[in-house]
Scaffold this active site. Structure first.
Site, PDB file in Angstrom:
ATOM      1  CE1 TYR A  11      -1.364   2.649   4.593  1.00 25.61           C
ATOM      2  CE2 TYR A  11      -1.854   2.062   6.738  1.00 25.61           C
ATOM      3  CZ  TYR A  11      -0.818   1.998   5.811  1.00 25.61           C
ATOM      4  OH  TYR A  11       0.431   1.824   5.693  1.00 25.61           O
ATOM      5  CB  VAL A  22      -0.940   0.272   1.235  1.00 25.11           C
ATOM      6  CG1 VAL A  22      -1.710   1.270   1.484  1.00 25.11           C
ATOM      7  CG2 VAL A  22      -1.895  -0.962   1.062  1.00 25.11           C
ATOM      8  CD  GLU A  23       2.679   3.430   3.873  1.00 21.98           C
ATOM      9  OE1 GLU A  23       2.897   4.478   3.254  1.00 21.98           O
ATOM     10  OE2 GLU A  23       1.955   3.634   5.060  1.00 21.98           O
ATOM     11  CB  THR A  24       6.665   2.259  -1.576  1.00 20.95           C
ATOM     12  OG1 THR A  24       7.100   0.937  -1.041  1.00 20.95           O
ATOM     13  CG2 THR A  24       6.645   3.398  -0.531  1.00 20.95           C
TER      14      THR A  24
END
Length: 335
Positions: free
Chosen positions: A315, A130-132
């Site tokens: 998130y 999800v982050e990168t």
């Protein structure tokens, strides 16, 4: 003594004049940042840390104000998104299959870290996904520029980002990182795991326990994500979330992410849990907006822990569902 004092004052004024002159001449954002605060920061940082005023000045003189960062801070995309739209960003075949590949490529580290911390391996992979996108999209802004812009050009959050800038300057020195090359998000988060400098200092770990903590590398990022969740009281083997499939004349309740009520409380109010869970199990009521109505979930302790990483139920649910999908495909490949 008087002559020495006069000389010291003269040197100080001359130095501060050079600081302001250098900053005003060198920064493309001159006039859009608070130059007085820049000078005060340089002096204060130098006084409290083992770095000369000249050295701090050189660093700040190489920072660049980025107007686009201010625009993004004023209108964050996530703030107006429904769960239906948000989910479509992360629950894609490309992201799921890339997650399986990332797990396979780093399985020794992921499985070792999971074993030592108790954090589920798929959740570690899900967060990095999800982050990168597993390190492929770490951000396009120099972290130095992002923190400089927000510390001195965004008054609403100036105190927070000034503190983050200070931690960043200390961090790169401690970990022997190149501050001019590290890129991250428009808010200054960096690496595979998108840690802010304060989180980097507090929770980042070197996988080999001997070197510097470099979150721009996969192994250290994996160890650091797991350590972050462990430190925020992840409970090994416990549930993250469950959909509420059966509601009987439900009472309108206030949703949240912290598990403050028992499943018995929710069933008494019409939200019926499924499975063989103890009625005493604590949970939160998660309310997610779809295009065609609301979707309800029970969120348990581990769901709440994920929201400590990013304080958004969208998130946390994206991480959870992506992790579940990756795990299913990974297990299928193993067989």
């Amino acid at each position: 003594m008087r002559w020495k004092k006069v000389m010291k004052m003269g040197v100080f004024k001359k130095t501060m004049g050079l600081v302001l002159l250098g900053l005003s001449m060198g920064l493309s954002g001159f006039g859009q940042v608070d130059q007085v605060k820049v000078a005060e920061f340089a002096r204060s940082f130098s006084d409290r840390n083992e770095m000369s005023l000249e050295e701090v000045t050189v660093i700040l003189n190489n920072a660049r104000y980025q107007e686009s960062i201010i625009r993004k801070m004023e209108k964050p995309a996530e703030g107006t998104m429904t769960w239906g739209r948000y989910r479509k960003i992360f629950m894609t075949e490309d992201r799921i299959s890339a997650g399986v590949e990332f797990w396979k490529e780093n399985k020794v580290v992921i499985n070792d870290v999971s074993s030592k911390t108790g954090v589920a391996p798929e959740i570690i992979v899900g967060i990095i996904g999800v982050e990168t996108f597993y390190g492929q999209r770490q951000g396009n802004y120099r972290v130095l520029d992002a923190l400089y812009t927000l510390a001195f050009g965004f008054p609403k959050r100036s105190s927070f980002f000034t503190a983050e800038l200070e931690k960043f300057l200390l961090l790169v020195k401690e970990e022997n990182l190149n501050m001019y090359e590290i890129k991250g998000s428009y808010a200054g988060a960096m690496g595979f795991a998108q840690f802010m400098p304060s989180s980097y200092q507090a929770y980042a770990k070197s996988y080999d326990e001997g070197g510097s903590r470099n979150l721009m590398q996969a192994d250290d990022a994996i160890a650091s994500v797991a350590n972050y969740l462990k430190e925020h009281r992840w409970k090994e083997g416990e549930l993250v979330a469950l959909p509420i499939k059966n509601m009987v004349n439900p009472t309108k309740l206030t949703p949240g992410v912290k598990p403050n009520n028992s499943l018995r409380f929710y069933s008494d109010n019409g939200y019926m849990p499924s499975g063989n869970l103890s009625p005493a199990t604590m949970a939160a009521l998660i309310e997610l907006e779809q295009e065609d109505g609301m979707e309800y979930w029970f969120g348990f302790n581990n769901f709440y822990v994920i929201t400590r990483y990013n304080h958004s139920e969208l998130y946390a649910m994206a991480v959870f569902q992506l992790a579940e999908a990756i795990n299913a495909d990974y297990e299928a490949v193993k067989q």
